[in-house]
Write a protein that holds these residues in place. Structure first.
Motif, PDB file in Angstrom:
ATOM      1  N   LEU A  54      10.057   5.808   0.256  1.00 23.38           N
ATOM      2  CA  LEU A  54      11.012   6.899   0.049  1.00 23.38           C
ATOM      3  C   LEU A  54      11.668   7.380   1.334  1.00 23.38           C
ATOM      4  N   GLN A  55      11.558   6.585   2.403  1.00 24.18           N
ATOM      5  CA  GLN A  55      12.313   6.948   3.610  1.00 24.18           C
ATOM      6  C   GLN A  55      13.794   6.684   3.400  1.00 24.18           C
ATOM      7  N   ASN A  56      14.105   5.715   2.517  1.00 24.31           N
ATOM      8  CA  ASN A  56      15.495   5.469   2.125  1.00 24.31           C
ATOM      9  C   ASN A  56      15.715   6.149   0.785  1.00 24.31           C
ATOM     10  N   GLY A 101       0.825   8.243   4.247  1.00 23.27           N
ATOM     11  CA  GLY A 101       0.443   7.015   4.930  1.00 23.27           C
ATOM     12  C   GLY A 101       1.137   6.859   6.276  1.00 23.27           C
ATOM     13  N   ARG A 102       0.964   5.689   6.876  1.00 28.16           N
ATOM     14  CA  ARG A 102       1.571   5.438   8.180  1.00 28.16           C
ATOM     15  C   ARG A 102       2.467   4.233   8.104  1.00 28.16           C
ATOM     16  N   SER A 103       3.367   4.136   9.066  1.00 26.86           N
ATOM     17  CA  SER A 103       4.224   2.957   9.132  1.00 26.86           C
ATOM     18  C   SER A 103       3.354   1.725   9.312  1.00 26.86           C
ATOM     19  N   LYS A 104       3.756   0.626   8.658  1.00 25.33           N
ATOM     20  CA  LYS A 104       2.990  -0.606   8.780  1.00 25.33           C
ATOM     21  C   LYS A 104       3.364  -1.346  10.048  1.00 25.33           C
ATOM     22  N   LEU A 139      15.534  -1.943  -0.597  1.00 19.79           N
ATOM     23  CA  LEU A 139      15.142  -0.550  -0.376  1.00 19.79           C
ATOM     24  C   LEU A 139      13.671  -0.525   0.038  1.00 19.79           C
ATOM     25  N   ASP A 140      13.265   0.423   0.890  1.00 13.27           N
ATOM     26  CA  ASP A 140      11.843   0.570   1.215  1.00 13.27           C
ATOM     27  C   ASP A 140      11.139   1.355   0.117  1.00 13.27           C
ATOM     28  N   ALA A 141       9.849   1.101  -0.015  1.00  8.32           N
ATOM     29  CA  ALA A 141       9.099   1.757  -1.094  1.00  8.32           C
ATOM     30  C   ALA A 141       8.590   3.141  -0.697  1.00  8.32           C
ATOM     31  N   ASN A 181       0.807  -1.222   0.000  1.00  8.05           N
ATOM     32  CA  ASN A 181       0.000   0.000   0.000  1.00  8.05           C
ATOM     33  C   ASN A 181       0.841   1.274   0.000  1.00  8.05           C
ATOM     34  N   GLU A 182       1.582   1.472  -1.069  1.00  8.59           N
ATOM     35  CA  GLU A 182       2.443   2.647  -1.175  1.00  8.59           C
ATOM     36  C   GLU A 182       2.140   3.405  -2.467  1.00  8.59           C
ATOM     37  N   VAL A 183       0.875   3.470  -2.845  1.00 12.48           N
ATOM     38  CA  VAL A 183       0.517   4.000  -4.165  1.00 12.48           C
ATOM     39  C   VAL A 183       1.031   5.426  -4.377  1.00 12.48           C
ATOM     40  N   PRO A 200      11.554  11.600   6.497  1.00  8.14           N
ATOM     41  CA  PRO A 200      10.301  11.271   7.182  1.00  8.14           C
ATOM     42  C   PRO A 200       9.315  10.648   6.194  1.00  8.14           C
ATOM     43  N   ARG A 201       8.388   9.869   6.716  1.00  4.92           N
ATOM     44  CA  ARG A 201       7.369   9.278   5.861  1.00  4.92           C
ATOM     45  C   ARG A 201       6.439  10.391   5.409  1.00  4.92           C
ATOM     46  N   ARG A 202       6.277  10.573   4.109  1.00 13.26           N
ATOM     47  CA  ARG A 202       5.449  11.670   3.617  1.00 13.26           C
ATOM     48  C   ARG A 202       3.984  11.302   3.610  1.00 13.26           C
ATOM     49  N   TYR A 249       2.019 -11.008   3.228  1.00  7.46           N
ATOM     50  CA  TYR A 249       2.830 -12.000   3.938  1.00  7.46           C
ATOM     51  C   TYR A 249       3.942 -11.363   4.762  1.00  7.46           C
ATOM     52  N   GLY A 250       4.091 -10.057   4.668  1.00  4.96           N
ATOM     53  CA  GLY A 250       5.126  -9.391   5.462  1.00  4.96           C
ATOM     54  C   GLY A 250       6.330  -8.982   4.634  1.00  4.96           C
ATOM     55  N   GLN A 251       6.981  -7.937   5.110  1.00  5.68           N
ATOM     56  CA  GLN A 251       8.089  -7.308   4.384  1.00  5.68           C
ATOM     57  C   GLN A 251       9.218  -8.279   4.057  1.00  5.68           C
TER      58      GLN A 251
HETATM   59  N1  UDP Z   1       6.044  -3.601   3.735  1.00  2.00           N
HETATM   60  C1  UDP Z   1       5.671  -4.782   3.112  1.00  2.00           C
HETATM   61  N2  UDP Z   1       4.813  -5.637   3.772  1.00  2.00           N
HETATM   62  C2  UDP Z   1       4.359  -5.376   5.020  1.00  2.00           C
HETATM   63  C3  UDP Z   1       4.778  -4.198   5.672  1.00  2.00           C
HETATM   64  C4  UDP Z   1       5.638  -3.328   5.012  1.00  2.00           C
HETATM   65  O1  UDP Z   1       6.061  -5.055   1.987  1.00  2.00           O
HETATM   66  O2  UDP Z   1       3.593  -6.179   5.552  1.00  2.00           O
HETATM   67  C5  UDP Z   1       6.964  -2.679   3.045  1.00  2.00           C
HETATM   68  C6  UDP Z   1       6.467  -1.249   2.953  1.00  2.00           C
HETATM   69  O3  UDP Z   1       5.683  -1.047   1.789  1.00  2.00           O
HETATM   70  C7  UDP Z   1       7.762  -0.484   2.881  1.00  2.00           C
HETATM   71  C8  UDP Z   1       8.691  -1.299   3.747  1.00  2.00           C
HETATM   72  O4  UDP Z   1       8.143  -2.603   3.792  1.00  2.00           O
HETATM   73  O5  UDP Z   1       8.278  -0.467   1.565  1.00  2.00           O
HETATM   74  C9  UDP Z   1       8.873  -0.714   5.139  1.00  2.00           C
HETATM   75  O6  UDP Z   1       7.610  -0.533   5.746  1.00  2.00           O
HETATM   76  P1  UDP Z   1       7.301   0.735   6.663  1.00  2.00           P
HETATM   77  O7  UDP Z   1       7.742   1.983   5.975  1.00  2.00           O
HETATM   78  O8  UDP Z   1       5.884   0.649   7.066  1.00  2.00           O
HETATM   79  O9  UDP Z   1       8.215   0.442   7.922  1.00  2.00           O
HETATM   80  P2  UDP Z   1       9.110   1.505   8.746  1.00  2.00           P
HETATM   81  O10 UDP Z   1       9.762   2.442   7.767  1.00  2.00           O
HETATM   82  O11 UDP Z   1       8.181   2.189   9.666  1.00  2.00           O
HETATM   83  O12 UDP Z   1      10.104   0.632   9.447  1.00  2.00           O
END
Ligand code: UDP
Ligand code: MG
Length: 305
Positions: free
Chosen positions: A96-98, A201-204, A92-94, A12-14, A197-199, A71-73
């Motif tokens: 844009l925090q990285n 949505g919220r952290s998952k 890389l995270d989707a 959910n990072e549309v 910072p996350r622009r 299924y999780g990150q």
């Molecule tokens: N993500 C995923 N599946 C999940 C939870 C998160 O693929 O069940 C991805 C999310 O889209 C993002 C990355 O993992 O690209 C990190 O997630 P998030 O930013 O919520 O975590 P944080 O930055 O708070 O550690």
């Protein structure tokens, strides 16, 4: 020329995907080596899939793997690694925090001779309680894995092909790839990277999810916790015995004591707590064995582009 695969888990990072693709493609072009981007859609429900399809149609270097549900990150990163063809894999995270612009820094450090390079987030833009928890987790993970790192949680990382092959060959269900990688890497390095910072949505990761991830991390990489519990058990038993002997002698000389009842309650509760903790730990290991013997697939792919 070393080919490069970038693996990105998406849940959910549309809002950030197009921006991410553009910044990433620009960075990768400047590197002047063959590259591919593998987006793993971890069961998004917000239209991320349509954006990914459009990106794939527009650029054949974009590959997409879609899970049929969430299924999780780490499962998503794993799926991407299984399909990556590059000599080097960057995760890389989707959201844009990285910043993708940091990738060349990682690669340079890799070329100087390291099997794994982890980003260490400076100026981390996350709530204070997460930063505090992360510090404790990084210490514990370093001790358990035996490789010191200041930021195990940062997913902006680069891995050489041999390490990726080892990770992919692991059939255990581990949800923590950075720690897994470090158990196989001959040399590990860390470079400071920016963190935004996350622009949107919220952290998952809510509190519960973080706790589960860390429990998994502790029990997934060593038997130390359960051994520590056994040791504590021996210590507690010895203390209890000493206390009983003391009370027995006291009874002979001073007589029985009653006023201390509530102190006893407190002590009792403490030990009951310890017992429950120990039971939970055992349960964690048993649960792990259960998961392994079931040999269920880690994820189910519904679509590949
Ligand atoms: N993500 C995923 N599946 C999940 C939870 C998160 O693929 O069940 C991805 C999310 O889209 C993002 C990355 O993992 O690209 C990190 O997630 P998030 O930013 O919520 O975590 P944080 O930055 O708070 O550690
Ligand atoms: Mg994030």
């Amino acid at each position: 020329m070393k080919a490069l695969s970038v693996v990105i888990p998406v849940f959910n990072e549309v809002t950030t995907l197009v921006d991410l693709y553009e910044r990433l493609a620009r960075t990768l072009e400047d590197l002047g080596r063959p590259w591919e981007i593998i987006f793993v859609d971890d069961g998004s429900t917000d239209g991320s899939a349509d954006v990914l399809r459009a990106l794939h149609a527009q650029d054949p270097a974009v590959r997409v793997v879609r899970f049929n549900r969430n299924y999780g990150q780490h499962a998503a990163v794993f799926a991407g690694m299984e399909r990556a063809r590059g000599d080097v894999v960057v995760t890389l995270d989707a959201d844009l925090q990285n910043p993708p612009e940091e990738i060349p820094v990682l690669l340079r450090r890799l070329e100087e001779g390291a099997d794994v390079v982890g980003g260490a987030r400076v100026n981390r833009h996350d709530p204070w309680f997460r930063r505090l928890a992360s510090r404790a987790v990084n210490r514990a993970t370093s001790a358990i894995v035996g490789v010191r790192m200041t930021d195990y949680g940062c997913m902006l990382r680069a891995y050489r092909r041999p390490v990726v092959d080892q990770i992919v060959a692991c059939h255990e269900i581990s949800r923590f790839i950075p720690a897994l990688a470090n158990t196989f890497a001959g040399s590990v390095a860390e470079v400071p990277v920016e963190h935004a910072p996350r622009r949107e949505g919220r952290s998952k990761y809510g509190l519960l999810r973080l706790l589960r991830l860390n429990m998994d991390l502790m029990t997934g990489f060593s038997l130390l916790p359960i051994q520590a519990v056994s040791l504590a058990g021996v210590l507690v038993a010895a203390l209890g015995l000493g206390f009983a002997i003391f009370l027995g002698i006291r009874r002979l000389f001073v007589g029985p004591e009653v006023e201390g009842v509530f102190t006893l309650f407190a002590i009792l509760f403490f030990f009951v707590g310890l017992q429950i903790l120990a039971l939970g730990l055992i349960g964690e290991y048993v649960g792990r064995i259960y998961q392994e013997v079931r040999r269920r697939p880690r994820y189910v792919v519904s679509e590949t582009l």
